[in-house]
Motif scaffolding. Structure first.
Motif, PDB file in Angstrom:
ATOM      1  N   ALA A   1      40.709  12.875  39.371  1.00 18.32           N
ATOM      2  CA  ALA A   1      39.678  11.990  39.932  1.00 18.32           C
ATOM      3  C   ALA A   1      40.080  11.675  41.372  1.00 18.32           C
ATOM      4  CB  ALA A   1      39.570  10.709  39.116  1.00 18.32           C
ATOM      5  N   ARG A   2      39.244  12.080  42.322  1.00 18.74           N
ATOM      6  CA  ARG A   2      39.596  11.938  43.741  1.00 18.74           C
ATOM      7  C   ARG A   2      39.748  10.485  44.158  1.00 18.74           C
ATOM      8  NH1 ARG A   2      35.868  15.006  47.765  1.00 18.74           N
ATOM      9  NH2 ARG A   2      37.248  13.810  49.110  1.00 18.74           N
ATOM     10  N   LYS A   3      40.550  10.295  45.231  1.00 13.21           N
ATOM     11  CA  LYS A   3      40.687   8.954  45.788  1.00 13.21           C
ATOM     12  C   LYS A   3      39.331   8.478  46.291  1.00 13.21           C
ATOM     13  CE  LYS A   3      45.325   9.888  47.290  1.00 13.21           C
ATOM     14  NZ  LYS A   3      46.293   9.933  48.372  1.00 13.21           N
ATOM     15  N   HIS A   4      39.012   7.235  45.965  1.00 18.23           N
ATOM     16  CA  HIS A   4      37.764   6.692  46.487  1.00 18.23           C
ATOM     17  C   HIS A   4      37.832   5.177  46.549  1.00 18.23           C
ATOM     18  CE1 HIS A   4      37.270   6.829  42.099  1.00 18.23           C
ATOM     19  NE2 HIS A   4      36.276   5.968  42.172  1.00 18.23           N
ATOM     20  N   ARG A   5      36.888   4.637  47.279  1.00 17.03           N
ATOM     21  CA  ARG A   5      36.776   3.187  47.380  1.00 17.03           C
ATOM     22  C   ARG A   5      35.292   2.870  47.501  1.00 17.03           C
ATOM     23  NH1 ARG A   5      40.020   3.969  52.863  1.00 17.03           N
ATOM     24  NH2 ARG A   5      38.370   4.812  54.178  1.00 17.03           N
ATOM     25  N   GLY A   6      34.964   1.604  47.356  1.00 11.04           N
ATOM     26  CA  GLY A   6      33.540   1.302  47.407  1.00 11.04           C
ATOM     27  C   GLY A   6      33.255  -0.175  47.394  1.00 11.04           C
ATOM     28  N   LEU A   7      31.967  -0.454  47.524  1.00 13.14           N
ATOM     29  CA  LEU A   7      31.480  -1.821  47.520  1.00 13.14           C
ATOM     30  C   LEU A   7      30.395  -1.915  46.460  1.00 13.14           C
ATOM     31  CD1 LEU A   7      31.825  -4.426  49.458  1.00 13.14           C
ATOM     32  CD2 LEU A   7      29.526  -3.807  50.216  1.00 13.14           C
ATOM     33  N   ARG A   8      30.490  -2.948  45.626  1.00 19.54           N
ATOM     34  CA  ARG A   8      29.422  -3.156  44.633  1.00 19.54           C
ATOM     35  C   ARG A   8      28.825  -4.540  44.834  1.00 19.54           C
ATOM     36  NH1 ARG A   8      27.175  -4.983  40.139  1.00 19.54           N
ATOM     37  NH2 ARG A   8      26.588  -3.614  38.409  1.00 19.54           N
ATOM     38  N   THR A   9      27.525  -4.575  44.991  1.00 26.86           N
ATOM     39  CA  THR A   9      26.808  -5.853  45.024  1.00 26.86           C
ATOM     40  C   THR A   9      26.012  -5.921  43.725  1.00 26.86           C
ATOM     41  OG1 THR A   9      24.731  -5.087  46.005  1.00 26.86           O
ATOM     42  CG2 THR A   9      26.551  -5.525  47.519  1.00 26.86           C
ATOM     43  N   GLU A  10      25.155  -6.959  43.577  1.00 28.81           N
ATOM     44  CA  GLU A  10      24.349  -6.988  42.362  1.00 28.81           C
ATOM     45  C   GLU A  10      23.308  -5.863  42.379  1.00 28.81           C
ATOM     46  OE1 GLU A  10      23.060 -11.047  41.980  1.00 28.81           O
ATOM     47  OE2 GLU A  10      25.131 -11.658  41.608  1.00 28.81           O
ATOM     48  N   LYS A  11      22.885  -5.474  43.562  1.00 23.22           N
ATOM     49  CA  LYS A  11      21.837  -4.433  43.640  1.00 23.22           C
ATOM     50  C   LYS A  11      22.368  -3.047  43.996  1.00 23.22           C
ATOM     51  CE  LYS A  11      17.465  -3.292  46.018  1.00 23.22           C
ATOM     52  NZ  LYS A  11      16.826  -2.660  44.849  1.00 23.22           N
ATOM     53  N   TRP A  12      23.376  -2.977  44.865  1.00 23.64           N
ATOM     54  CA  TRP A  12      23.778  -1.681  45.408  1.00 23.64           C
ATOM     55  C   TRP A  12      25.213  -1.325  45.065  1.00 23.64           C
ATOM     56  CZ3 TRP A  12      20.095   1.306  47.259  1.00 23.64           C
ATOM     57  CH2 TRP A  12      18.952   0.722  47.814  1.00 23.64           C
ATOM     58  N   LYS A  13      25.459  -0.023  45.020  1.00 23.70           N
ATOM     59  CA  LYS A  13      26.837   0.456  44.940  1.00 23.70           C
ATOM     60  C   LYS A  13      27.023   1.595  45.931  1.00 23.70           C
ATOM     61  CE  LYS A  13      28.965   0.866  40.993  1.00 23.70           C
ATOM     62  NZ  LYS A  13      29.252   1.388  39.627  1.00 23.70           N
ATOM     63  N   LEU A  14      28.009   1.419  46.801  1.00 25.08           N
ATOM     64  CA  LEU A  14      28.401   2.492  47.719  1.00 25.08           C
ATOM     65  C   LEU A  14      29.777   2.998  47.288  1.00 25.08           C
ATOM     66  CD1 LEU A  14      27.925   4.049  50.470  1.00 25.08           C
ATOM     67  CD2 LEU A  14      29.479   2.355  51.459  1.00 25.08           C
ATOM     68  N   ILE A  15      29.908   4.316  47.160  1.00 23.98           N
ATOM     69  CA  ILE A  15      31.206   4.918  46.848  1.00 23.98           C
ATOM     70  C   ILE A  15      31.554   5.866  47.981  1.00 23.98           C
ATOM     71  CG2 ILE A  15      32.572   6.181  45.148  1.00 23.98           C
ATOM     72  CD1 ILE A  15      30.437   5.569  43.056  1.00 23.98           C
ATOM     73  N   GLU A  16      32.762   5.765  48.491  1.00 22.28           N
ATOM     74  CA  GLU A  16      33.208   6.625  49.590  1.00 22.28           C
ATOM     75  C   GLU A  16      34.452   7.404  49.161  1.00 22.28           C
ATOM     76  OE1 GLU A  16      35.310   4.750  52.930  1.00 22.28           O
ATOM     77  OE2 GLU A  16      34.147   6.015  54.296  1.00 22.28           O
ATOM     78  N   PHE A  17      34.346   8.728  49.151  1.00 21.26           N
ATOM     79  CA  PHE A  17      35.517   9.583  48.957  1.00 21.26           C
ATOM     80  C   PHE A  17      36.017   9.874  50.357  1.00 21.26           C
ATOM     81  CE2 PHE A  17      32.958   9.920  45.228  1.00 21.26           C
ATOM     82  CZ  PHE A  17      33.877   9.950  44.194  1.00 21.26           C
TER      83      PHE A  17
ATOM     84  N   ALA B   1      29.544  -9.579  46.568  1.00 17.80           N
ATOM     85  CA  ALA B   1      29.977  -8.183  46.607  1.00 17.80           C
ATOM     86  C   ALA B   1      31.482  -8.159  46.365  1.00 17.80           C
ATOM     87  CB  ALA B   1      29.686  -7.574  47.976  1.00 17.80           C
ATOM     88  N   PHE B   2      31.966  -7.057  45.800  1.00 18.02           N
ATOM     89  CA  PHE B   2      33.425  -6.911  45.704  1.00 18.02           C
ATOM     90  C   PHE B   2      33.839  -5.491  46.059  1.00 18.02           C
ATOM     91  CE2 PHE B   2      32.094  -5.623  41.460  1.00 18.02           C
ATOM     92  CZ  PHE B   2      32.947  -4.572  41.159  1.00 18.02           C
ATOM     93  N   TYR B   3      35.124  -5.358  46.369  1.00 21.18           N
ATOM     94  CA  TYR B   3      35.698  -4.100  46.842  1.00 21.18           C
ATOM     95  C   TYR B   3      36.410  -3.400  45.695  1.00 21.18           C
ATOM     96  CZ  TYR B   3      38.856  -1.076  49.566  1.00 21.18           C
ATOM     97  OH  TYR B   3      39.554  -0.007  50.083  1.00 21.18           O
ATOM     98  N   TYR B   4      36.294  -2.073  45.648  1.00 19.30           N
ATOM     99  CA  TYR B   4      36.958  -1.265  44.612  1.00 19.30           C
ATOM    100  C   TYR B   4      37.802  -0.190  45.284  1.00 19.30           C
ATOM    101  CZ  TYR B   4      37.699   1.856  40.652  1.00 19.30           C
ATOM    102  OH  TYR B   4      38.289   2.628  39.676  1.00 19.30           O
ATOM    103  N   GLU B   5      38.945   0.153  44.683  1.00 21.94           N
ATOM    104  CA  GLU B   5      39.770   1.226  45.260  1.00 21.94           C
ATOM    105  C   GLU B   5      40.454   2.012  44.144  1.00 21.94           C
ATOM    106  OE1 GLU B   5      42.998  -0.441  47.633  1.00 21.94           O
ATOM    107  OE2 GLU B   5      43.081  -2.200  46.347  1.00 21.94           O
ATOM    108  N   PHE B   6      40.578   3.332  44.355  1.00 21.31           N
ATOM    109  CA  PHE B   6      41.264   4.191  43.385  1.00 21.31           C
ATOM    110  C   PHE B   6      42.105   5.215  44.146  1.00 21.31           C
ATOM    111  CE2 PHE B   6      41.774   7.965  40.812  1.00 21.31           C
ATOM    112  CZ  PHE B   6      42.263   7.422  39.631  1.00 21.31           C
ATOM    113  N   HIS B   7      43.389   5.319  43.802  1.00 25.39           N
ATOM    114  CA  HIS B   7      44.325   6.104  44.620  1.00 25.39           C
ATOM    115  C   HIS B   7      45.000   7.265  43.899  1.00 25.39           C
ATOM    116  CE1 HIS B   7      44.326   2.991  47.827  1.00 25.39           C
ATOM    117  NE2 HIS B   7      44.190   2.153  46.823  1.00 25.39           N
TER     118      HIS B   7
END
Ligand code: CA
Length: 483
Positions: free
Chosen positions: A403-419, A388-394
C-alpha cells in the motif's frame, strides 16, 4: 548506570507489583475515576450490533455504548497497528511520535518503536498516582513504560492458541485462547490491584486480527449463513495505488483457495467468530466491575486501532484511506457523567484520546499534545469542533501489502488523498453523494483538489509534518498489477 526518575520508577515497579506511590506530584483528586480502556485489533466500526451489524451479536460490548456514549464518526489518523497505538498513547501524530510503521520498509523513519522516555497518557496518569496495568497486545517494539504491571503478547499479538507472554520481563507460556487469557488476567488485575488508589488498565485483545482463529466454542458460529456482500464488492478503483496493492480477497493465501466468494465467506465468518470471544470477555469484565462495586466510578472506553476492508473493492486488510479502514468504533461509559444513549457524530480521532483521558483525570494536558479533549462532547456541551482531520500512511514498500505512502484530508463532505511519491496521484471523493467512494473526481474537479490540498498543507504546517529529504519514486518489489 545513571538512575533517572523513570528507571527508578521502573525498578520499583519490578520489585513489587504494589509499589508504594512515592512519586505522586499532587494529591489524587477526590472521586478520581478508574479507567478501563478496552482495545481490539483491526475491528471496523460496523462489526458490532450496536452499530447495526445484522449478523454479529455483541451484547457485552454494546452495553458500554447503550449505558454511555457512541461515536459514529471516530477515525484513526494512520490505519496500521503499531502507529495507531502510538497515536492513542501519545496524543501525537505518527510523524511526531516516530512510530510511522510497524517496523518494515521505511528507511527514513525511526524503526525503533515507541521511545521509552516518551510521555504518554499512561506515564502521566502513573506519575499522578494511578495504578497502571497493561494486558494483551502491545506491538510497540520497546518494552512498556509507565506501567506498574504488564503482561504482553509477542510482536503483533502472537498466536491465538497457547500464546507466550512476557509479564514484567518474565517469559510465560499460557494455555487457552488469547481472548480468554486477556479476560482472565483482567479479572485478576481487578481483584488484586492496590485498593488505595484509582487504576488504569489497558485490556488489549488480539482479535479480530489475522489469522482469525476462533475459540473452540465458536468454531461453528454462523454456519449455514450466507454473509451479504458489500455494495462495492465488484468495484475496481482505477488507480496506480490499487493496481500495486496486494490486498485482494481473491488472492489471499489464508484459506488455501483462489475462489473469491469462498474466501470472503471464510474471512468474514472467522473475523466475526473471534469477536464473539472478545464480547464474552468484555461482558465478564463488566460483570466483575459490578460485583466489585467499581462500575459507578470507572470510565470505560471501547475502541480499535484501525478498521478493516471486508470485501469493499474486493479487498481485505486496512492501510488505505477509504472509510472502512479508517473508521473505528468508540464507546464510552462513565456513570453519572455521560448520559446513557449519547450519540455523537463529530469528527473525533485517536489523537484526541490521550488529552481526553488526562482532562477526565484532572491532569493538565501537556501543550505538545496535538489532539483535543472530547470530554465536552461526552457531556453534550456546545463546543467548537474541527471540521477536518489529517491522515498519513508511511509503510511502503512493506513485506506484504504494497500500500503506497499517502496522506489526506477528510471533512464531513470531502476526502482528498495524495500519493506524494512518484507517480504522484490524487483521489477526490464527495462523501455525501458517494459515501462508498467509487467515483474519483480528482480530474473532473481540480478546483476542489487545489482547495483541499491547500487546507491540508496549512494543517500539515500546524502539525509539524515535513517531507522526508529527497522524496523517492515508489519503487521496490511492488509492481502494478501483481495483486
Ligand atoms: Ca490493528
Amino acid at each position: 548506570m545513571k538512575i533517572t526518575r523513570r528507571t527508578a520508577i521502573k525498578s520499583l515497579a519490578a520489585a513489587s507489583l504494589a509499589a508504594p506511590r512515592l512519586f505522586a506530584q499532587r494529591p489524587i483528586p477526590r472521586n478520581a475515576p478508574n479507567i478501563l480502556f478496552i482495545m481490539t485489533d483491526d475491528q471496523r466500526k460496523d462489526a458490532l450490533s450496536i452499530y447495526g451489524n445484522p449478523i454479529l451479536k455483541t451484547p457485552g460490548i454494546d452495553r458500554i455504548g447503550a449505558e454511555g456514549a457512541r461515536f459514529d464518526d471516530f477515525f484513526v489518523t494512520n490505519s496500521l497497528c503499531a502507529p495507531s497505538r502510538a497515536v492513542y498513547l501519545t496524543g501525537l501524530y505518527s510523524h511526531m511520535n516516530g512510530v510511522t510503521t510497524n517496523g518494515f520498509g521505511d528507511p527514513f523513519r525511526n524503526q525503533g518503536g515507541l521511545r521509552e522516555d516518551q510521555e504518554t497518557f499512561v506515564s502521566l496518569l502513573h506519575d499522578a498516582g494511578w495504578y497502571t496495568g497493561l494486558i494483551g497486545k502491545w506491538h510497540l517494539r520497546s518494552l512498556p513504560a509507565g506501567f506498574d504491571q504488564w503482561a504482553i503478547f509477542p510482536g503483533g499479538g502472537g498466536p491465538y492458541l497457547d500464546p507466550p507472554m512476557n509479564a514484567n520481563g518474565v517469559p510465560l507460556r499460557m494455555r487457552g485462547h488469547s481472548d480468554d487469557i486477556v479476560g482472565d488476567q483482567t479479572l485478576e488485575f481487578l481483584d488484586k490491584r492496590p485498593k488505595d488508589r484509582p487504576f488504569l488498565l489497558l485490556m488489549n485483545f488480539k482479535s479480530p486480527h489475522r489469522n482469525w482463529v476462533p475459540a473452540k466454542r465458536f468454531e461453528n458460529a454462523f454456519a449455514g449463513i450466507d454473509i451479504p456482500l458489500p455494495r462495492t464488492y465488484e468495484d475496481r478503483l482505477d488507480t496506480d495505488a490499487l493496481r500495486r496493492a496486494r490486498m485482494a480477497i481473491a488472492s489471499m493465501p489464508d484459506f488455501k483457495s483462489t475462489d473469491k466468494d469462498f474466501n470472503y465467506q471464510a474471512l468474514v465468518k472467522n473475523y466475526y467468530r473471534t469477536l464473539l470471544s472478545v464480547d464474552e470477555n468484555v461482558g465478564r469484565a463488566l460483570a466483575a466491575l459490578d460485583k466489585l462495586e467499581l462500575a459507578s466510578n470507572t470510565l470505560i472506553l471501547f475502541g480499535s486501532d484501525n478498521g478493516f476492508f471486508l470485501g469493499e473493492y474486493g479487498l481485505y486488510d486496512k492501510r488505505l484511506m477509504y472509510d472502512p479502514a479508517i473508521r473505528v468504533p468508540m464507546l464510552v461509559r462513565w456513570p453519572g457523567r455521560v448520559q446513557p444513549g449519547t450519540v455523537d457524530s463529530s469528527l473525533v480521532t485517536n489523537v484526541d484520546v490521550a488529552p481526553t483521558l488526562l482532562e477526565i483525570a484532572g491532569i493538565p494536558v501537556p501543550p505538545w499534545m496535538q489532539g483535543t479533549s472530547f470530554l465536552p462532547l461526552l457531556e453534550r456541551k456546545l463546543v467548537e469542533w474541527r471540521d477536518a482531520f489529517y491522515y498519513e500512511f508511511h509503510e511502503y514498500p512493506d513485506y506484504d501489502h504494497c500500500a503506497r505512502k499517502h496522506r489526506g484530508l477528510r471533512t464531513e463532505k470531502w476526502k482528498l488523498i495524495e500519493f506524494w511519491e512518484k507517480p504522484v496521484e490524487y483521489e477526490l471523493y464527495d462523501l455525501q453523494k458517494d459515501p462508498d467512494e467509487t467515483k474519483n473526481l480528482a480530474s473532473s474537479n481540480p478546483r476542489m483538489v487545489r482547495e483541499l490540498k491547500s487546507r491540508m498543507e496549512a494543517l500539515r504546517r500546524e502539525l509539524g509534518a515535513v517531507d522526508p529529504p529527497g522524496a523517492v519514486p515508489a519503487v521496490g518489489p511492488c509492481t502494478p498489477g501483481a495483486r
